[in-house]
Design an enzyme around this catalytic site. Structure first.
Site, PDB file in Angstrom:
ATOM      1  N   ASP A 261     -50.184  59.616  47.612  1.00  0.00           N
ATOM      2  CA  ASP A 261     -49.181  59.433  48.659  1.00  0.00           C
ATOM      3  C   ASP A 261     -49.818  59.163  50.015  1.00  0.00           C
ATOM      4  OD1 ASP A 261     -46.440  59.223  48.431  1.00  0.00           O
ATOM      5  OD2 ASP A 261     -46.150  61.320  47.963  1.00  0.00           O
ATOM      6  N   LEU A 332     -34.699  61.950  56.298  1.00  0.00           N
ATOM      7  CA  LEU A 332     -33.846  63.076  56.663  1.00  0.00           C
ATOM      8  C   LEU A 332     -33.995  64.191  55.622  1.00  0.00           C
ATOM      9  CD1 LEU A 332     -30.661  61.125  57.819  1.00  0.00           C
ATOM     10  CD2 LEU A 332     -32.565  61.962  59.200  1.00  0.00           C
ATOM     11  N   ASN A 334     -34.541  68.242  54.445  1.00  0.00           N
ATOM     12  CA  ASN A 334     -35.237  69.451  54.903  1.00  0.00           C
ATOM     13  C   ASN A 334     -36.715  69.229  55.185  1.00  0.00           C
ATOM     14  OD1 ASN A 334     -33.000  71.214  54.887  1.00  0.00           O
ATOM     15  ND2 ASN A 334     -33.142  71.422  52.669  1.00  0.00           N
ATOM     16  N   ASP A 406     -31.085  75.198  55.257  1.00  0.00           N
ATOM     17  CA  ASP A 406     -30.568  73.945  54.720  1.00  0.00           C
ATOM     18  C   ASP A 406     -29.722  73.227  55.764  1.00  0.00           C
ATOM     19  OD1 ASP A 406     -28.433  72.246  53.184  1.00  0.00           O
ATOM     20  OD2 ASP A 406     -30.036  72.612  51.727  1.00  0.00           O
ATOM     21  N   ASN A 459     -24.172  65.511  54.093  1.00  0.00           N
ATOM     22  CA  ASN A 459     -23.818  65.338  55.497  1.00  0.00           C
ATOM     23  C   ASN A 459     -24.794  64.458  56.270  1.00  0.00           C
ATOM     24  OD1 ASN A 459     -21.420  67.106  55.703  1.00  0.00           O
ATOM     25  ND2 ASN A 459     -22.865  68.713  55.130  1.00  0.00           N
TER      26      ASN A 459
END
Length: 544
Positions: A261, A332, A334, A406, A459
């Site tokens: 990565d 986006l 956590n 969260d 959300n």
């Protein structure tokens, strides 16, 4: 056996989304009729859809199911239980496949990926868009098998297995570890015709340090190097090594490739990755900015480039023949981050030596003045090690909200009047916006696209809207609320206002690491995928 159970209609345009529910005795195939705003009915993937509906199974139980993302028109029918020894016939191109392995601390994702030509691009439109942006990869890939295991090492482990039609084949629940999950997956593969098609194994490895700036063929030396790179603060590498060990044990004769990565960020210039520390610290301890999620960034920006090249309306200054591109990718969820990608290469990122640097997240404090740590230790008269441990285990948005980390739950609590949750959300949004703005410098002051990923969370459309309240004046682009709520599913991922001249497009694109891993395997070991043209005498003498 095939019995129509009804249809659902919505507005004028029909858009069928196939979702699958495995009940006690049957699978219910639901095609949900939806309105679309666009001419491309193939846009979408499991990570971008996230539409949740309810379907009644044969035993009258009702369960929520999430759209799997296979966008097609069709009928609704009930199918008898899928027998364990019956699998769909392999399609053309499935004879030489890649087994991709992504091992986490408590998770395991194993996929089998095959290759196909441009004429079958509808099989996986995101893969097609990604690979068509790379001249060094004139082939396209699609998953034919996928297994996901979660909560490994606990009593509530879950293992879901899907074949290429995306029909749930087997769902296991109970206590299992990584080795148990691999045993279950291989047992299923042995009942199929896919096991014999695997020619190489591709492993995702989180951290390659300074040692690996490109994929490496796995051997004992490479594994030892990965172990040495494993910093105590990086928990992914030990899990990756476990995956390599367990899969190699099962497939000792298959070649394997490690795809890192962090290698994607090896292209960052020294001015971006160097910390202003003494040279002895930087060199002896290999301290620099390493970044994260490189494979996801590679995939997302490749898709974005193809979308821009195929759109009738490109950003100002971008044409179908444009070679140079600059994107800012915002992750986006956590583990948020912001990365500048210029001409397909990482130019800067908010993630530093470890993931704690950068954006404040649910459990990470983000960037902090180091003087604060020593000040706490002296003032509270506690050891420095204890301060660091407390910061690592109790900081982040959970320290602001009173324990909740969260971001989805924090948004709900904030909307319900919780002031602490509202402050945590404000800090989160402000930090993301600030780091995105800083990435404009690495992009030369302007960007062709601001791309949001991790878009399947409930959300995230609210977070994107709040972020753009800060960034719209600087980027001179406005967010379309309708497209944003749909996460760009009906507009090729674009969520900016339609029809207005702009220098920047706003987009939502999901990541797909397994596609990148499989393509790297084919690029690194092309001979494994060549058609065998040897005669039977040659094979009997030289290949046994």
């Amino acid at each position: 056996k095939n019995r129509e159970i009804g249809k659902s209609r919505s507005r004028q345009k029909k858009f069928f989304i196939e979702s699958i529910l495995k009940s006690r005795r049957a699978k219910v195939m639901v095609y949900l009729d939806r309105s679309i705003d666009g001419d491309d009915p193939t846009w979408g993937s499991p990570a971008t859809c996230g539409s949740t509906i309810r379907a009644d199974s044969i035993d009258n139980s009702s369960q929520p199911i999430v759209c799997c993302g296979l966008f097609q028109r069709g009928e609704i029918y009930v199918e008898d239980e899928y027998e364990d020894n019956i699998w769909p016939e392999p399609q053309s191109g499935d004879d030489k496949t890649v087994l991709t392995v992504e091992t986490g601390e408590t998770s395991l994702k194993i996929s089998i990926t095959s290759f196909y030509d441009e004429n079958k691009k509808e099989d996986n439109i995101l893969s097609y868009l990604f690979t068509s942006s790379r001249k060094d990869n004139p082939f396209f890939s699609r998953p034919v098998f996928e297994a996901n295991a979660l909560n490994l090492g606990s009593k509530n482990s879950i293992l879901d297995i899907y074949h290429h039609a995306n029909v749930p084949y087997q769902v296991e629940k109970g206590a299992m570890d990584h080795e148990d999950a691999i045993e279950e997956i291989i047992e299923v593969l042995q009942a199929s015709k896919l096991l014999k098609t695997i020619v190489v194994v591709g492993h995702r490895v989180a951290h390659g340090g300074n040692r690996f700036s490109s994929p490496a063929i796995i051997n004992d030396t490479v594994v030892d190097d990965i172990k040495r790179i494993s910093h105590p603060g990086r928990k992914e590498n030990p899990a990756n090594i476990l995956g390599i060990r367990l899969v190699t044990k099962k497939f000792p004769n298959l070649p394997a490739l490690a795809v890192f990565d962090t290698s994607y960020h090896s292209t960052m210039p020294p001015k971006a990755f160097t910390y202003a520390l003494p040279e002895s610290f930087r060199n002896d301890l290999q301290i620099r900015k390493y970044g994260s999620s490189g494979m996801a960034l590679d995939f997302i920006t490749g898709v974005a480039k193809s979308v821009l090249q195929n759109k009738m309306r490109q950003p100002t200054g971008f044409t179908k023949n444009s070679v140079g591109t600059s994107f800012i990718v915002v992750r986006l969820g956590n583990e948020p981050s912001a990365t500048a990608v210029v001409n397909g290469k990482s130019a800067d990122t908010s993630v530093g030596f470890l993931s704690n640097e950068g954006v404040s997240s649910g459990t990470a404090i983000g960037s902090i003045d180091p003087a604060i740590i020593s000040y706490i230790a002296k003032s509270k008269k506690i050891p420095m090690e204890e301060v660091l441990q407390t910061i690592e285990q109790q900081s982040g948005l959970r320290a602001i909200s009173g324990g909740e980390a969260d971001i989805d739950i924090l948004i709900k609590n904030a909307n319900g009047g919780d002031e602490n949750a509202a402050l945590a959300v404000d800090i989160y949004v402000y930090n993301i916006s600030k780091h995105v703005a800083s990435m404009l410098v690495a992009c030369g002051g302007a960007t062709h696209g601001l791309i949001f990923t991790e878009g399947s969370r409930e959300n995230n459309h609210e977070i994107r809207e709040k972020v753009m309240e800060y960034l719209s004046p600087a980027l001179r682009v406005n967010l379309c609320r309708r497209r944003n709520k749909q996460a760009g599913r009906n507009s090729q991922g674009i969520i900016s206002v339609k029809g207005k001249a702009t220098n920047t497009l706003l987009m939502v694109i999901p990541a797909d690491d397994k596609i990148v891993i499989s393509l790297e395997c084919k690029k690194k070991l092309p001979h494994l995928f060549m058609e065998e043209r040897r005669g039977p005498l040659f094979r009997s003498i030289f290949m046994g």
